[in-house]
Motif scaffolding. Structure first.
Motif, PDB file in Angstrom:
ATOM      1  N   UNK A 261       0.835  -1.207   0.000  1.00 39.00           N
ATOM      2  CA  UNK A 261       0.000   0.000   0.000  1.00 39.00           C
ATOM      3  C   UNK A 261       0.868   1.254   0.000  1.00 39.00           C
ATOM      4  N   UNK A 262       1.394   1.570  -1.167  1.00 38.57           N
ATOM      5  CA  UNK A 262       2.327   2.696  -1.263  1.00 38.57           C
ATOM      6  C   UNK A 262       2.080   3.490  -2.539  1.00 38.57           C
ATOM      7  N   UNK A 263       2.440   4.779  -2.454  1.00 36.17           N
ATOM      8  CA  UNK A 263       2.420   5.693  -3.597  1.00 36.17           C
ATOM      9  C   UNK A 263       3.868   5.972  -3.974  1.00 36.17           C
ATOM     10  N   UNK A 264       4.221   5.706  -5.223  1.00 35.93           N
ATOM     11  CA  UNK A 264       5.594   5.849  -5.682  1.00 35.93           C
ATOM     12  C   UNK A 264       5.656   6.881  -6.797  1.00 35.93           C
ATOM     13  N   UNK A 265       6.588   7.816  -6.687  1.00 36.87           N
ATOM     14  CA  UNK A 265       6.864   8.786  -7.740  1.00 36.87           C
ATOM     15  C   UNK A 265       8.150   8.368  -8.432  1.00 36.87           C
ATOM     16  N   UNK A 266       8.128   8.372  -9.760  1.00 41.37           N
ATOM     17  CA  UNK A 266       9.313   8.041 -10.542  1.00 41.37           C
ATOM     18  C   UNK A 266       9.687   9.242 -11.388  1.00 41.37           C
TER      19      UNK A 266
ATOM     20  N   UNK B 264      10.722   4.283 -18.161  1.00 44.43           N
ATOM     21  CA  UNK B 264       9.399   4.501 -17.572  1.00 44.43           C
ATOM     22  C   UNK B 264       8.499   3.293 -17.844  1.00 44.43           C
ATOM     23  N   UNK B 265       8.511   2.822 -19.079  1.00 39.74           N
ATOM     24  CA  UNK B 265       7.692   1.667 -19.456  1.00 39.74           C
ATOM     25  C   UNK B 265       8.089   0.439 -18.636  1.00 39.74           C
ATOM     26  N   UNK B 266       9.396   0.188 -18.518  1.00 37.03           N
ATOM     27  CA  UNK B 266       9.879  -0.958 -17.748  1.00 37.03           C
ATOM     28  C   UNK B 266       9.443  -0.852 -16.289  1.00 37.03           C
ATOM     29  N   UNK B 267       9.644   0.309 -15.687  1.00 35.71           N
ATOM     30  CA  UNK B 267       9.267   0.485 -14.283  1.00 35.71           C
ATOM     31  C   UNK B 267       7.765   0.359 -14.080  1.00 35.71           C
ATOM     32  N   UNK B 268       6.987   0.852 -15.022  1.00 33.62           N
ATOM     33  CA  UNK B 268       5.529   0.691 -14.938  1.00 33.62           C
ATOM     34  C   UNK B 268       5.171  -0.786 -14.926  1.00 33.62           C
TER      35      UNK B 268
ATOM     36  N   UNK C 285       4.648   9.228 -12.901  1.00 30.28           N
ATOM     37  CA  UNK C 285       5.898   9.529 -13.589  1.00 30.28           C
ATOM     38  C   UNK C 285       6.021  11.011 -13.874  1.00 30.28           C
ATOM     39  N   UNK C 286       7.243  11.523 -13.742  1.00 28.00           N
ATOM     40  CA  UNK C 286       7.588  12.870 -14.192  1.00 28.00           C
ATOM     41  C   UNK C 286       8.899  12.767 -14.960  1.00 28.00           C
ATOM     42  N   UNK C 287       9.181  13.792 -15.788  1.00 30.05           N
ATOM     43  CA  UNK C 287      10.321  13.726 -16.698  1.00 30.05           C
ATOM     44  C   UNK C 287      11.592  14.411 -16.218  1.00 30.05           C
ATOM     45  N   UNK C 288      11.545  15.122 -15.093  1.00 32.54           N
ATOM     46  CA  UNK C 288      12.765  15.777 -14.606  1.00 32.54           C
ATOM     47  C   UNK C 288      12.636  16.105 -13.122  1.00 32.54           C
TER      48      UNK C 288
END
Length: 150
Positions: free
Chosen positions: A25-30, A38-42, A54-57
């Protein structure tokens, strides 16, 4: 590849690494500028945690963290690429720590030297994950920084 002890069990074990079929039960920001990563981590995180954004910078990471905190929906963990445009992960991590952000920030980097690891930790990162990212390495980081959760 993770070897299953038994297909019917809820937990799989490889060495001492435990992977539960239940979501953490966690919220993760990448913060990652590469669409491929991003695709792999998703794909790796979709069935492991409740929410991934996800954010880009680095600047967008700071903005997303401040917005989430203002909405009372803070992130439990940040995966931060160290080499991004606009604001890199080192500067974003330093800024977040100066704003008293205490949640785990995990450095993501293609560099795997001892000096690079130390630079990330000195910038304020809680831990370090080198690319290419493996499921085992990612799960180990999640277990280390998000468990035990109740």
């Amino acid at each position: 590849m993770i070897n299953s002890i038994s297909v019917s069990k809820e937990i799989y074990q490889k060495d001492e690494l435990l992977i539960s079929e239940e979501k953490i039960p966690a919220r993760v920001l990448i913060a990652e500028d590469s669409r491929g990563i991003q695709f792999l981590l998703k794909r790796l995180l979709d069935n492991k945690v409740d929410y991934v954004e996800f954010v880009d910078n680095g600047q967008l990471a700071i903005d997303a963290i401040e917005h989430a905190q203002a909405q009372s929906t803070p992130f439990d963990l940040v995966l931060m690429d160290m080499q991004m445009p606009v604001m890199n992960g080192h500067d974003a991590t330093r800024k977040l720590r100066s704003l008293d952000y205490h949640q785990p920030i995990i450095a993501l980097t293609a560099e795997s030297t001892a000096g690079d690891r130390e630079n990330c930790l000195r910038a304020g990162c809680s831990d370090y994950l080198s690319k290419p990212i493996s499921l085992e390495g990612l799960i180990e980081i999640l277990n280390r920084h998000l468990s035990p959760r109740s």
